[in-house]
Design a protein around this motif. Structure first.
Motif, PDB file in Angstrom:
ATOM      1  N   THR A  86       0.828  -1.207   0.000  1.00  0.00           N
ATOM      2  CA  THR A  86       0.000   0.000   0.000  1.00  0.00           C
ATOM      3  C   THR A  86       0.861   1.255   0.000  1.00  0.00           C
ATOM      4  OG1 THR A  86      -1.676  -1.204   1.230  1.00  0.00           O
ATOM      5  CG2 THR A  86      -1.867   1.187   1.206  1.00  0.00           C
ATOM      6  N   MET A  87       1.889   1.283   0.882  1.00  0.00           N
ATOM      7  CA  MET A  87       2.670   2.498   1.017  1.00  0.00           C
ATOM      8  C   MET A  87       3.874   2.537   0.080  1.00  0.00           C
ATOM      9  SD  MET A  87       0.910   4.169   2.904  1.00  0.00           S
ATOM     10  CE  MET A  87       0.353   4.825   4.426  1.00  0.00           C
ATOM     11  N   GLN A  88       4.054   1.493  -0.708  1.00  0.00           N
ATOM     12  CA  GLN A  88       5.110   1.492  -1.737  1.00  0.00           C
ATOM     13  C   GLN A  88       6.515   1.706  -1.180  1.00  0.00           C
ATOM     14  OE1 GLN A  88       4.575   1.316  -5.335  1.00  0.00           O
ATOM     15  NE2 GLN A  88       2.552   0.625  -4.783  1.00  0.00           N
ATOM     16  N   ALA A  89       6.748   1.278   0.068  1.00  0.00           N
ATOM     17  CA  ALA A  89       8.072   1.478   0.654  1.00  0.00           C
ATOM     18  C   ALA A  89       9.054   0.448   0.094  1.00  0.00           C
ATOM     19  CB  ALA A  89       7.996   1.348   2.169  1.00  0.00           C
ATOM     20  N   ASN A  90      10.333   0.767   0.200  1.00  0.00           N
ATOM     21  CA  ASN A  90      11.362  -0.131  -0.304  1.00  0.00           C
ATOM     22  C   ASN A  90      11.346  -1.455   0.462  1.00  0.00           C
ATOM     23  OD1 ASN A  90      14.194  -1.302  -0.008  1.00  0.00           O
ATOM     24  ND2 ASN A  90      14.395   0.031  -1.762  1.00  0.00           N
ATOM     25  N   TYR A 327       3.339  -0.561  -8.859  1.00  0.00           N
ATOM     26  CA  TYR A 327       2.571   0.673  -8.814  1.00  0.00           C
ATOM     27  C   TYR A 327       1.766   0.742 -10.096  1.00  0.00           C
ATOM     28  CZ  TYR A 327       1.519   5.646  -8.807  1.00  0.00           C
ATOM     29  OH  TYR A 327       0.880   6.858  -8.859  1.00  0.00           O
ATOM     30  N   ARG A 328       0.448   0.684  -9.930  1.00  0.00           N
ATOM     31  CA  ARG A 328      -0.428   0.472 -11.064  1.00  0.00           C
ATOM     32  C   ARG A 328      -0.246   1.512 -12.169  1.00  0.00           C
ATOM     33  NH1 ARG A 328      -6.783  -0.737 -10.343  1.00  0.00           N
ATOM     34  NH2 ARG A 328      -6.913  -2.325 -11.961  1.00  0.00           N
ATOM     35  N   GLU A 329      -0.066   2.742 -11.776  1.00  0.00           N
ATOM     36  CA  GLU A 329      -0.049   3.795 -12.781  1.00  0.00           C
ATOM     37  C   GLU A 329       1.271   3.876 -13.529  1.00  0.00           C
ATOM     38  OE1 GLU A 329      -2.048   7.260 -11.795  1.00  0.00           O
ATOM     39  OE2 GLU A 329      -3.672   6.105 -10.908  1.00  0.00           O
ATOM     40  N   ASP A 330       2.213   3.010 -13.161  1.00  0.00           N
ATOM     41  CA  ASP A 330       3.473   2.970 -13.904  1.00  0.00           C
ATOM     42  C   ASP A 330       3.341   2.148 -15.178  1.00  0.00           C
ATOM     43  OD1 ASP A 330       5.068   4.598 -12.532  1.00  0.00           O
ATOM     44  OD2 ASP A 330       6.040   3.064 -11.320  1.00  0.00           O
TER      45      ASP A 330
ATOM     46  N   TRP B 310      18.922   5.311   5.121  1.00  0.00           N
ATOM     47  CA  TRP B 310      17.572   5.463   4.586  1.00  0.00           C
ATOM     48  C   TRP B 310      16.832   6.604   5.266  1.00  0.00           C
ATOM     49  CZ3 TRP B 310      16.527   3.462   0.183  1.00  0.00           C
ATOM     50  CH2 TRP B 310      15.207   3.508  -0.278  1.00  0.00           C
ATOM     51  N   LEU B 360       8.720   5.138   6.996  1.00  0.00           N
ATOM     52  CA  LEU B 360       8.444   4.481   5.714  1.00  0.00           C
ATOM     53  C   LEU B 360       7.012   4.755   5.278  1.00  0.00           C
ATOM     54  CD1 LEU B 360      10.208   1.041   6.227  1.00  0.00           C
ATOM     55  CD2 LEU B 360      10.795   2.740   4.524  1.00  0.00           C
ATOM     56  N   ALA B 361       6.108   4.743   6.262  1.00  0.00           N
ATOM     57  CA  ALA B 361       4.717   5.022   5.929  1.00  0.00           C
ATOM     58  C   ALA B 361       4.552   6.494   5.550  1.00  0.00           C
ATOM     59  CB  ALA B 361       3.816   4.670   7.105  1.00  0.00           C
ATOM     60  N   PHE B 364       5.358   7.747   2.070  1.00  0.00           N
ATOM     61  CA  PHE B 364       4.303   7.605   1.077  1.00  0.00           C
ATOM     62  C   PHE B 364       3.653   8.945   0.774  1.00  0.00           C
ATOM     63  CE2 PHE B 364      -0.233   6.970   0.319  1.00  0.00           C
ATOM     64  CZ  PHE B 364      -0.182   6.195  -0.817  1.00  0.00           C
ATOM     65  N   ARG B 367       5.961  11.079  -1.253  1.00  0.00           N
ATOM     66  CA  ARG B 367       6.164  10.696  -2.650  1.00  0.00           C
ATOM     67  C   ARG B 367       4.858  10.651  -3.455  1.00  0.00           C
ATOM     68  NH1 ARG B 367       8.431   5.449  -3.517  1.00  0.00           N
ATOM     69  NH2 ARG B 367       7.536   4.850  -1.530  1.00  0.00           N
ATOM     70  N   PHE B 368       3.767  10.407  -2.741  1.00  0.00           N
ATOM     71  CA  PHE B 368       2.505  10.265  -3.463  1.00  0.00           C
ATOM     72  C   PHE B 368       1.477  11.255  -2.953  1.00  0.00           C
ATOM     73  CE2 PHE B 368       4.521   6.164  -3.766  1.00  0.00           C
ATOM     74  CZ  PHE B 368       4.350   5.844  -5.095  1.00  0.00           C
TER      75      PHE B 368
END
Lengths: 331, 386
Positions: A86-90, A327-330, B310, B360-361, B364, B367-368
């Motif tokens: 969900t949060m797209q973290a590494n 990531y869907r929009e990629d 990080w 990390l949360a 988000f 970045r978004f």
């Protein structure tokens, strides 16, 4: 001890003390098949073990222990899934954080309970102990030498094998299993045919983590649940599990074999003296092998497997999208 | 199929997530401060559940036990001894991460550096002056760590070997190597004390101990000065040199880099070598400072360094700040553990983990951007324009 006894003890140790590794590996294979590289196995196993053991003891049932080990570890999986899906973290960083956090939590809870003097010690009159004691499989366990070694283990050991076979069947023959593999290989295509990627990833990361947690519980039970402030029950097996996934080529049946091979090295470390004394002619050389080398062997072998498989460019089962967030929009 | 297609169009998601082009620096910093505070609050709740006064505990941790200490000089130099390896390792790792090369082999490279450094220390003649010997040790340690890094980078660019998994394996191979040297009593094993029956790492010769600059009662260790200088050097290297530019281009897009005529393979090999070289140097210098090897010599810097790099978003100065704070947390909880019996030093790991989870949360939101679909097309367009 006679020769047969030494061999039996050795084989028993190979199975009993290393099946935690199989849980970790099977859980990680399930996770990686969904395209996620979870480096948090060690922490997840530790949290599962701690939660499972303490609650299992307070409910005085091994089944409650297994359930809570699964749930606690699955929550670690939930954190991982939430952050990476969900949060797209590494994924690398998140996984390592799960390990740091998990070990921190393990020691925090363990020390707190121990200091309060309420640490549950395993004793033979407990239901938990009875549930975790070896169950002999009728007939098979009476086979000389190997019977006692292979068919007289606690329920967690049998469950490990069953889980590995089930996961293998699931990934190979069921529709959700095939979809999961598609997500691991090419999430965009899977998405295009209408697979709910987020749902699949969450479910499998959580189940995978839960399985790891049961492995932690097994290792805890093997050590009679005694907590020391300095060592973890999982003792680095979470990292070996990540290695074993590669060695087993992302196949849970091979993982059973791999566990036995890696388990051999560990059992050798503890039993090399006895083996060398019993069979000086054939195994006398064992005494000159440094135990640290045996400990390092799983990692050395895995490093070599990694390099060779990449040099020969042989097609491994490594999911193509492993470690990459979707990531869907990629698209 | 067309039926499904129509249905899709109809039910456009209510909430959509789109990438955004960076948030103002102040907001980002605010996120991080909030994350740390939130983590400390969660920690406080946990402490209260153990009947420990969180304020008292945190005070002890954050002052690294200096309060009520008549002569905190020893504490400060111990603190610096903990800080330097973490700082150098984090800086070095950020170099590789900037290129999206997942060198998680910090632990192994540190150990190899320490072993090589110790080997040099034990074999140098006693006439060599301390400065010279520390430089030699650092170079040897750097070479050992660097070669391990170079091997990984070479395998990566030549055969596309997964560097995350390969460096992970090297970590444990190195760990068991140092354990072997630490536990094997043999004639040739000069790492161990000759006068002890049980295997025990021996102390390095006096002329190889890290020289200190004395300022009053406080002695400043040379490696500390080196590590702070490295912060500036690293910043300049990444920002103002051609090589630094190449690293950021390779990190952003390998195809762009190739198109621009950058020799990607060479950049990767060179950068990973420098990264691992520095970690090896840190290992060797730590031997010189702590004056002995140990199987737990890394103090987890290889792992913690990843977290630091990080959290600092790979910025050199931020790394200086974050590694300082993380060392306060880790070192402080170590000193506090002696007073609070039911909380051991692993509490720092727990807090560290929670901080990173929140960061990390929070990343988000940096970045978004979440766009709520109100049915009007306009709002979406606006979002894209921004």
């Amino acid at each position: 001890m006679n020769a047969a006894g030494v061999i039996t003890a050795f084989l028993f140790a190979v199975i009993q003390y290393n099946m935690g590794l199989l849980y970790g590996t099977v859980g990680e294979i399930l996770t990686e098949r969904s395209g996620s590289l979870n480096l948090g196995v060690e922490g997840t196993m530790a949290v599962g073990a701690m939660g499972g053991y303490l609650l299992g003891c307070s409910f005085d049932s091994i089944y409650a222990g297994i359930l809570f080990a699964f749930i606690f570890a699955a929550v670690c999986g939930l954190i991982f899934a939430f952050l990476t899906v969900t949060m797209q973290a590494n994924q690398n960083v998140t996984g390592l954080t799960i390990t740091t956090f998990g070990l921190g939590l393990y020691f925090f809870i363990g020390n707190a309970v121990k200091a309060s003097g309420k640490w549950p010690e395993m004793s033979p009159d407990m239901g938990f102990w009875k549930g975790a004691s070896p169950k002999r499989i009728p007939l098979l366990s009476r086979i000389p030498v190997i019977g006692e070694a292979l068919f007289s283990h606690n329920i967690l050991v049998y469950m490990a094998i069953i889980t590995a076979v089930l996961v293998w069947w699931y990934l190979k023959y069921t529709k959700p299993g095939l979809r999961l593999r598609a997500i691991g290989e090419n999430p965009a295509s899977a998405d295009a045919v209408g697979v709910n990627i987020t749902f699949y990833k969450y479910v499998h990361i959580m189940i995978g983590s839960g399985i790891m947690g049961i492995g932690g519980l097994l290792m805890c039970v093997s050590l009679s649940g005694s907590f020391e402030g300095s060592n973890t029950w999982t003792n680095g097996f979470g990292w070996i599990a990540i290695a074993l996934v590669i060695f087993a080529n992302w196949n849970t049946l091979y993982a059973i074999l791999g566990t036995i091979v890696f388990g051999l090295f560990y059992a050798l470390k503890a039993n090399s003296g006895a083996l060398a004394d019993t069979f000086p002619g054939v195994l006398g050389w064992l005494k000159s092998v440094p135990p640290q080398f045996l400990s390092a062997l799983p990692f050395i072998i895995t490093a070599i497997v990694l390099v060779i498989s990449s040099i020969t460019n042989k097609k491994t089962n490594q999911p193509a999208a492993m470690g990459l967030n979707y990531y869907r929009e990629d698209r | 199929m067309s039926g499904i297609g129509k249905k899709r169009v109809k039910s456009e998601p209510f909430i959509r997530i789109i990438k955004r082009e960076g948030l103002k620096k102040q907001y980002a910093a605010l996120f991080y401060v909030a994350a740390v505070l939130a983590a400390l609050c969660i920690g406080a709740l946990l402490l209260v559940s153990l009947d420990v006064d969180p304020i008292n505990y945190y005070k002890k941790v954050l002052t690294i036990g200096m309060i009520g200490h008549a002569f905190p000089y020893k504490l400060i130099s111990n603190f610096i001894m903990n800080l330097v390896p973490l700082l150098i390792t984090s800086l070095a790792l950020s170099l590789a991460f900037k290129m999206r090369f997942w060198n998680i082999g910090g632990e192994g490279q540190f150990i190899l550096g320490a072993l090589a450094g110790a080997a040099v220390a034990f074999s140098l003649p006693s006439g060599v002056n301390p400065y010279m010997s520390v430089i030699l040790m650092a170079l040897a340690g750097g070479a050992a760590g660097g070669l391990a890094g170079l091997l990984t980078a070479f395998l990566k660019v030549r055969f596309n070997t997964n560097e995350t998994l390969f460096t992970l394996m090297l970590n444990y191979i190195a760990l068991y190597m140092i354990t072997y040297f630490g536990e094997t009593k043999r004639e040739w094993n000069f790492f161990l004390r000759a006068d002890s029956q049980r295997p025990k790492f021996s102390t390095i010769p006096g002329n190889t101990v890290m020289p200190c600059i004395r300022i009053g009662d406080l002695s400043l260790n040379i490696s500390f000065i080196f590590s702070v200088a490295l912060v500036f050097l690293m910043y300049v290297y990444l920002k103002n040199t051609k090589q630094g530019y190449e690293i950021s281009v390779v990190g952003d897009s390998m195809n762009t880099a190739r198109y621009a005529g950058i020799n990607v393979k060479r950049v990767i090999c060179r950068t990973v070598f420098i990264s691992a070289f520095l970690i090896g140097t840190a290992g060797a210098m730590h031997v010189s400072t702590s004056q002995s090897l140990s199987t737990s010599i890394t103090n987890d810097v290889g792992w913690t360094g990843i977290i630091v790099a990080w959290l600092a978003e790979l910025n050199s100065f931020a790394i200086l700040l974050v590694s300082f704070l993380i060392t306060v947390l880790r070192f402080g909880s170590m000193t506090a553990a002696s007073e609070f019996k039911n909380i051991d030093s692993h509490f720092a790991d727990l807090i560290q983990g929670i901080i990173l989870f929140i960061v990390l949360a929070a990343d988000f939101f940096i970045r978004f951007k979440i766009v709520i679909n109100t049915g009007r097309r306009k709002s979406d367009e606006e979002a894209y324009v921004k």
